[in-house]
Scaffold this motif. Structure first.
Motif, PDB file in Angstrom:
ATOM      1  N   ALA A  14      18.159   1.673   1.130  1.00 32.25           N
ATOM      2  CA  ALA A  14      18.458   2.962   0.504  1.00 32.25           C
ATOM      3  C   ALA A  14      19.960   3.114   0.278  1.00 32.25           C
ATOM      4  O   ALA A  14      20.400   3.597  -0.771  1.00 32.25           O
ATOM      5  N   ALA A  15      20.757   2.666   1.244  1.00 32.11           N
ATOM      6  CA  ALA A  15      22.215   2.717   1.098  1.00 32.11           C
ATOM      7  C   ALA A  15      22.675   1.828  -0.051  1.00 32.11           C
ATOM      8  O   ALA A  15      23.556   2.200  -0.836  1.00 32.11           O
ATOM      9  N   ALA A  16      22.069   0.646  -0.187  1.00 32.83           N
ATOM     10  CA  ALA A  16      22.429  -0.266  -1.272  1.00 32.83           C
ATOM     11  C   ALA A  16      22.103   0.330  -2.640  1.00 32.83           C
ATOM     12  O   ALA A  16      22.771   0.024  -3.635  1.00 32.83           O
ATOM     13  N   LEU A  17      21.106   1.205  -2.692  1.00 35.30           N
ATOM     14  CA  LEU A  17      20.756   1.888  -3.937  1.00 35.30           C
ATOM     15  C   LEU A  17      21.683   3.073  -4.217  1.00 35.30           C
ATOM     16  O   LEU A  17      21.620   3.668  -5.286  1.00 35.30           O
ATOM     17  N   GLY A  18      22.519   3.428  -3.230  1.00 35.00           N
ATOM     18  CA  GLY A  18      23.401   4.573  -3.373  1.00 35.00           C
ATOM     19  C   GLY A  18      22.700   5.901  -3.174  1.00 35.00           C
ATOM     20  O   GLY A  18      23.176   6.944  -3.620  1.00 35.00           O
ATOM     21  N   TRP A  19      21.571   5.867  -2.488  1.00 36.27           N
ATOM     22  CA  TRP A  19      20.777   7.075  -2.298  1.00 36.27           C
ATOM     23  C   TRP A  19      21.331   7.943  -1.175  1.00 36.27           C
ATOM     24  O   TRP A  19      21.866   7.451  -0.184  1.00 36.27           O
ATOM     25  N   SER A  20      21.134   9.241  -1.310  1.00 32.94           N
ATOM     26  CA  SER A  20      21.453  10.175  -0.232  1.00 32.94           C
ATOM     27  C   SER A  20      20.262  10.195   0.728  1.00 32.94           C
ATOM     28  O   SER A  20      19.111  10.295   0.306  1.00 32.94           O
ATOM     29  N   VAL A  21      20.558  10.084   2.024  1.00 30.31           N
ATOM     30  CA  VAL A  21      19.508   9.924   3.034  1.00 30.31           C
ATOM     31  C   VAL A  21      19.756  10.879   4.193  1.00 30.31           C
ATOM     32  O   VAL A  21      20.889  11.047   4.637  1.00 30.31           O
ATOM     33  N   GLN A  22      18.689  11.469   4.678  1.00 34.75           N
ATOM     34  CA  GLN A  22      18.758  12.207   5.943  1.00 34.75           C
ATOM     35  C   GLN A  22      17.929  11.455   6.967  1.00 34.75           C
ATOM     36  O   GLN A  22      16.754  11.156   6.724  1.00 34.75           O
ATOM     37  N   VAL A  23      18.550  11.153   8.108  1.00 35.07           N
ATOM     38  CA  VAL A  23      17.853  10.486   9.203  1.00 35.07           C
ATOM     39  C   VAL A  23      17.489  11.547  10.232  1.00 35.07           C
ATOM     40  O   VAL A  23      18.361  12.195  10.806  1.00 35.07           O
ATOM     41  N   GLY A  24      16.198  11.733  10.429  1.00 34.15           N
ATOM     42  CA  GLY A  24      15.716  12.698  11.412  1.00 34.15           C
ATOM     43  C   GLY A  24      15.673  12.103  12.803  1.00 34.15           C
ATOM     44  O   GLY A  24      16.109  10.965  13.040  1.00 34.15           O
ATOM     45  N   GLU A  25      15.130  12.867  13.718  1.00 34.35           N
ATOM     46  CA  GLU A  25      15.018  12.418  15.106  1.00 34.35           C
ATOM     47  C   GLU A  25      14.187  11.143  15.207  1.00 34.35           C
ATOM     48  O   GLU A  25      13.240  10.955  14.452  1.00 34.35           O
ATOM     49  N   THR A  26      14.536  10.310  16.164  1.00 36.56           N
ATOM     50  CA  THR A  26      13.717   9.149  16.488  1.00 36.56           C
ATOM     51  C   THR A  26      12.551   9.636  17.338  1.00 36.56           C
ATOM     52  O   THR A  26      12.752  10.319  18.347  1.00 36.56           O
TER      53      THR A  26
ATOM     54  N   PRO B 295      10.997  -0.166  -5.546  1.00 36.72           N
ATOM     55  CA  PRO B 295      10.152  -1.121  -4.817  1.00 36.72           C
ATOM     56  C   PRO B 295      10.859  -1.848  -3.680  1.00 36.72           C
ATOM     57  O   PRO B 295      10.200  -2.321  -2.749  1.00 36.72           O
ATOM     58  N   SER B 296      12.182  -1.923  -3.716  1.00 36.43           N
ATOM     59  CA  SER B 296      12.900  -2.652  -2.663  1.00 36.43           C
ATOM     60  C   SER B 296      12.726  -2.022  -1.283  1.00 36.43           C
ATOM     61  O   SER B 296      12.907  -2.692  -0.267  1.00 36.43           O
TER      62      SER B 296
ATOM     63  N   ARG C  44       0.827  -1.209   0.000  1.00 33.71           N
ATOM     64  CA  ARG C  44       0.000   0.000   0.000  1.00 33.71           C
ATOM     65  C   ARG C  44       0.864   1.263   0.000  1.00 33.71           C
ATOM     66  O   ARG C  44       0.587   2.217  -0.719  1.00 33.71           O
ATOM     67  N   LEU C  45       1.947   1.259   0.811  1.00 31.10           N
ATOM     68  CA  LEU C  45       2.871   2.396   0.808  1.00 31.10           C
ATOM     69  C   LEU C  45       3.544   2.541  -0.555  1.00 31.10           C
ATOM     70  O   LEU C  45       3.686   3.664  -1.078  1.00 31.10           O
ATOM     71  N   ALA C  46       3.972   1.425  -1.119  1.00 30.38           N
ATOM     72  CA  ALA C  46       4.649   1.458  -2.419  1.00 30.38           C
ATOM     73  C   ALA C  46       3.744   2.043  -3.493  1.00 30.38           C
ATOM     74  O   ALA C  46       4.183   2.841  -4.325  1.00 30.38           O
ATOM     75  N   ARG C  47       2.479   1.668  -3.489  1.00 28.88           N
ATOM     76  CA  ARG C  47       1.535   2.179  -4.490  1.00 28.88           C
ATOM     77  C   ARG C  47       1.430   3.700  -4.416  1.00 28.88           C
ATOM     78  O   ARG C  47       1.468   4.395  -5.434  1.00 28.88           O
ATOM     79  N   ALA C  48       1.300   4.219  -3.190  1.00 28.03           N
ATOM     80  CA  ALA C  48       1.178   5.673  -3.020  1.00 28.03           C
ATOM     81  C   ALA C  48       2.474   6.381  -3.414  1.00 28.03           C
ATOM     82  O   ALA C  48       2.444   7.428  -4.071  1.00 28.03           O
TER      83      ALA C  48
END
Length: 194
Positions: A171-183, A150-151, A88-92
């Motif tokens: 996301a790291a395996a895709l080589g994407w740039s990522v920002q991790v916000g607060e938990t 989709p992964s 469902r998340l992937a579809r959106a």
């Protein structure tokens, strides 16, 4: 600049169907009332956030009687469709990114997702592929994407303690740039209520 769509995933706040893991503590009616309040609060924060569009992606579909009296008229509505949470998340996410938008995916169970945090996450997508706010239970309360793959959604044990970690690894395996916000804290089970 590509617009940002904030997609809120929600279930109808109906007794016995919403926030069922909280029923032992709150009763079916109490859990439904809390679900309705959390939906209203999430919509209020979304409306005040610096995003281009707000969409409510709901289960069951918008024309179902369970939603009578609960649907806003000032946001886009869509149905979640069939499948597990990942499908469902992937579809959106796919729908938004294929339309040329960046997308923020959120639920309604994190009172700490303020309009400021939502706006900051949207701004983070200007220069990144992904932004995530992990949840204390190992999931995430927000996933933002500038692109789709989709992964990020397939084969994940949703509600398990490794959801955010698995998503970040993919996301790291895709080589994407990522920002991790607060938990942040979300409300899923009775122990989360205090």
């Amino acid at each position: 600049m590509r617009p940002v769509r904030l997609v809120i995933f929600a279930k109808a706040p109906v007794a016995g169907k919403a926030k069922t893991r909280l029923i032992p503590k709150l009763s079916a009616a109490g859990a439904a009332a809390l679900a309705a309040r959390m939906l209203a609060d999430t919509l209020a924060q979304a409306r005040g956030a610096a995003v281009d569009a707000v969409e409510l992606c709901i289960d069951p579909a918008p024309d179902h009687p369970d939603w009578q009296g609960h649907l806003p008229t000032d946001v886009a509505l869509s149905g979640q469709g069939v499948g597990d949470l990942g499908e469902r998340l992937a579809r959106a996410a796919r729908r938004a990114t294929e339309a040329g938008e960046r997308v923020l995916l959120v639920g309604t169970d994190c009172p700490e997702l303020t309009r400021e945090r939502l706006g900051a996450a949207a701004a983070s997508l200007r220069g990144r592929d992904c932004v995530i706010h992990p949840a204390r239970d190992g999931g995430y309360v927000l996933l933002g994407l500038s692109r789709f793959h989709p992964s990020l959604f397939a084969g994940i044990a949703w509600s398990g303690p490794m959801v955010a970690e698995t998503t970040l690894a993919r996301a790291a395996a895709l080589g994407w740039s990522v920002q991790v916000g607060e938990t942040l804290h979300d409300i899923d089970v009775p122990a989360d209520l205090p």
